[in-house]
Design a protein around this motif. Structure first.
Motif, PDB file in Angstrom:
ATOM      1  N   GLY A  28      55.243  32.552   2.765  1.00 30.46           N
ATOM      2  CA  GLY A  28      55.429  32.290   4.187  1.00 30.46           C
ATOM      3  C   GLY A  28      54.860  33.393   5.051  1.00 30.46           C
ATOM      4  N   HIS A  87      54.659  27.828  -1.523  1.00 32.35           N
ATOM      5  CA  HIS A  87      55.745  27.679  -0.551  1.00 32.35           C
ATOM      6  C   HIS A  87      56.473  26.350  -0.755  1.00 32.35           C
ATOM      7  CE1 HIS A  87      57.538  29.375   3.069  1.00 32.35           C
ATOM      8  NE2 HIS A  87      57.552  28.174   3.597  1.00 32.35           N
ATOM      9  N   ALA A  91      60.279  25.736  -2.258  1.00 37.91           N
ATOM     10  CA  ALA A  91      61.228  24.987  -1.426  1.00 37.91           C
ATOM     11  C   ALA A  91      61.774  23.776  -2.180  1.00 37.91           C
ATOM     12  CB  ALA A  91      60.535  24.534  -0.137  1.00 37.91           C
ATOM     13  N   MET A 121      64.619  22.212   8.460  1.00 40.51           N
ATOM     14  CA  MET A 121      63.503  22.920   7.835  1.00 40.51           C
ATOM     15  C   MET A 121      62.710  22.009   6.908  1.00 40.51           C
ATOM     16  SD  MET A 121      62.969  26.069   8.742  1.00 40.51           S
ATOM     17  CE  MET A 121      62.297  27.018   7.379  1.00 40.51           C
ATOM     18  N   GLY A 125      58.934  20.891   7.531  1.00 38.97           N
ATOM     19  CA  GLY A 125      57.884  21.239   6.583  1.00 38.97           C
ATOM     20  C   GLY A 125      56.992  20.054   6.273  1.00 38.97           C
ATOM     21  N   HIS A 182      60.304  25.864  12.754  1.00 36.26           N
ATOM     22  CA  HIS A 182      60.200  26.225  11.340  1.00 36.26           C
ATOM     23  C   HIS A 182      59.991  27.734  11.187  1.00 36.26           C
ATOM     24  CE1 HIS A 182      59.577  24.758   7.194  1.00 36.26           C
ATOM     25  NE2 HIS A 182      58.784  25.795   7.060  1.00 36.26           N
ATOM     26  N   GLY A 186      62.373  30.382   9.489  1.00 34.63           N
ATOM     27  CA  GLY A 186      61.729  30.854   8.262  1.00 34.63           C
ATOM     28  C   GLY A 186      61.509  32.354   8.248  1.00 34.63           C
ATOM     29  N   SER A 189      64.866  34.029   7.721  1.00 38.49           N
ATOM     30  CA  SER A 189      65.297  33.880   6.324  1.00 38.49           C
ATOM     31  C   SER A 189      64.504  34.804   5.400  1.00 38.49           C
ATOM     32  CB  SER A 189      65.124  32.421   5.869  1.00 38.49           C
ATOM     33  OG  SER A 189      65.950  31.563   6.620  1.00 38.49           O
TER      34      SER A 189
END
Length: 233
Positions: A28, A87, A91, A121, A125, A182, A186, A189
């Motif tokens: 990310g 990514h 996820a 999220m 995505g 996002h 993101g 996080s």
């Protein structure tokens, strides 16, 4: 970076939940850096057609004569593809593990506390991935762009976001706003996963995440709306 270093130093941990979160955070971060660089390049359109077209041509010349023409762009594209796949893979793995950890659905479940971005999220995505595919067909390969000549970057952008194609601008804006939500969650996080955040820094780092997301959204939206309103022709 303490969590990332410990994870990478111990074999097998990359397949663990913590390891998957590190993969998500690092991939990310690479994608955010690309977005910032791409946004800055896009803003050159405000300096005129010649400047913007020269910039687009320069991107294809990076590395010459050591690298063939456009080789750098292909290296960049492959690197981005790897980051995107990593990514999405991380996820997906984390989502599956979360579902397996709670195999029986609750008969009654209280509303989840948290931001809109945190709760959306996954769907965000998906929307972003679909937009990336559209964006490549539109402004990279020119498959669905009114200007087929790939050497005319300025003409392609101004034709794409012309007032009579307002629906393209609307779709672009929706995708970029989704990207903003996002990114805000993101980035925050990722900072937690990489061990950067703590109680003392939490408020400041949330502010950083919001600021980065806001800058990227504003930067990307400025171009289509400038064309739509006639500021850029």
């Amino acid at each position: 970076m303490a969590v990332a270093n410990q994870t990478l130093a111990r074999p097998g941990l990359l397949r663990s939940t913590v390891g998957q979160k590190v993969i998500m955070a690092v991939s990310g971060a690479l994608l955010v850096l690309f977005l910032l660089a791409h946004m800055i390049g896009n803003l050159k359109i405000f300096f005129g057609a010649q400047t913007f077209d020269s910039y687009a041509h320069w991107l294809r010349e990076i590395g010459e004569p050591m690298l063939p023409y456009s080789a750098f762009l292909w290296i960049q594209r492959v690197g981005l593809l790897v980051a995107i796949v990593a990514h999405i893979w991380a996820a997906t793995v984390l989502t599956i593990r979360a579902k397996k950890a709670r195999p029986v659905k609750y008969a009654h479940r209280k509303p989840v506390q948290g931001s809109y971005a945190a709760r959306t999220m996954r769907w965000g995505g998906v929307i972003i991935v679909l937009f990336v595919v559209y964006h490549i067909l539109d402004l990279t390969t020119r498959t669905i762009n009114p200007v087929a000549d790939t050497s005319k970057a300025h003409a392609a952008v101004t034709a794409d976001f012309a007032p009579d194609r307002w629906y393209v601008t609307a779709f672009y804006a929706l995708a970029v706003l989704t990207l903003g939500f996002h990114l805000r969650h993101g980035i925050w996080s990722a900072l937690q996963t990489l061990g950067v955040s703590n109680d003392r820094r939490e408020k400041a780092l949330k502010g950083v995440a919001l600021a980065v997301a806001a800058v990227i959204v504003a930067g990307f939206l400025s171009v289509p709306f400038a064309v739509l309103t006639g500021l850029v022709k």
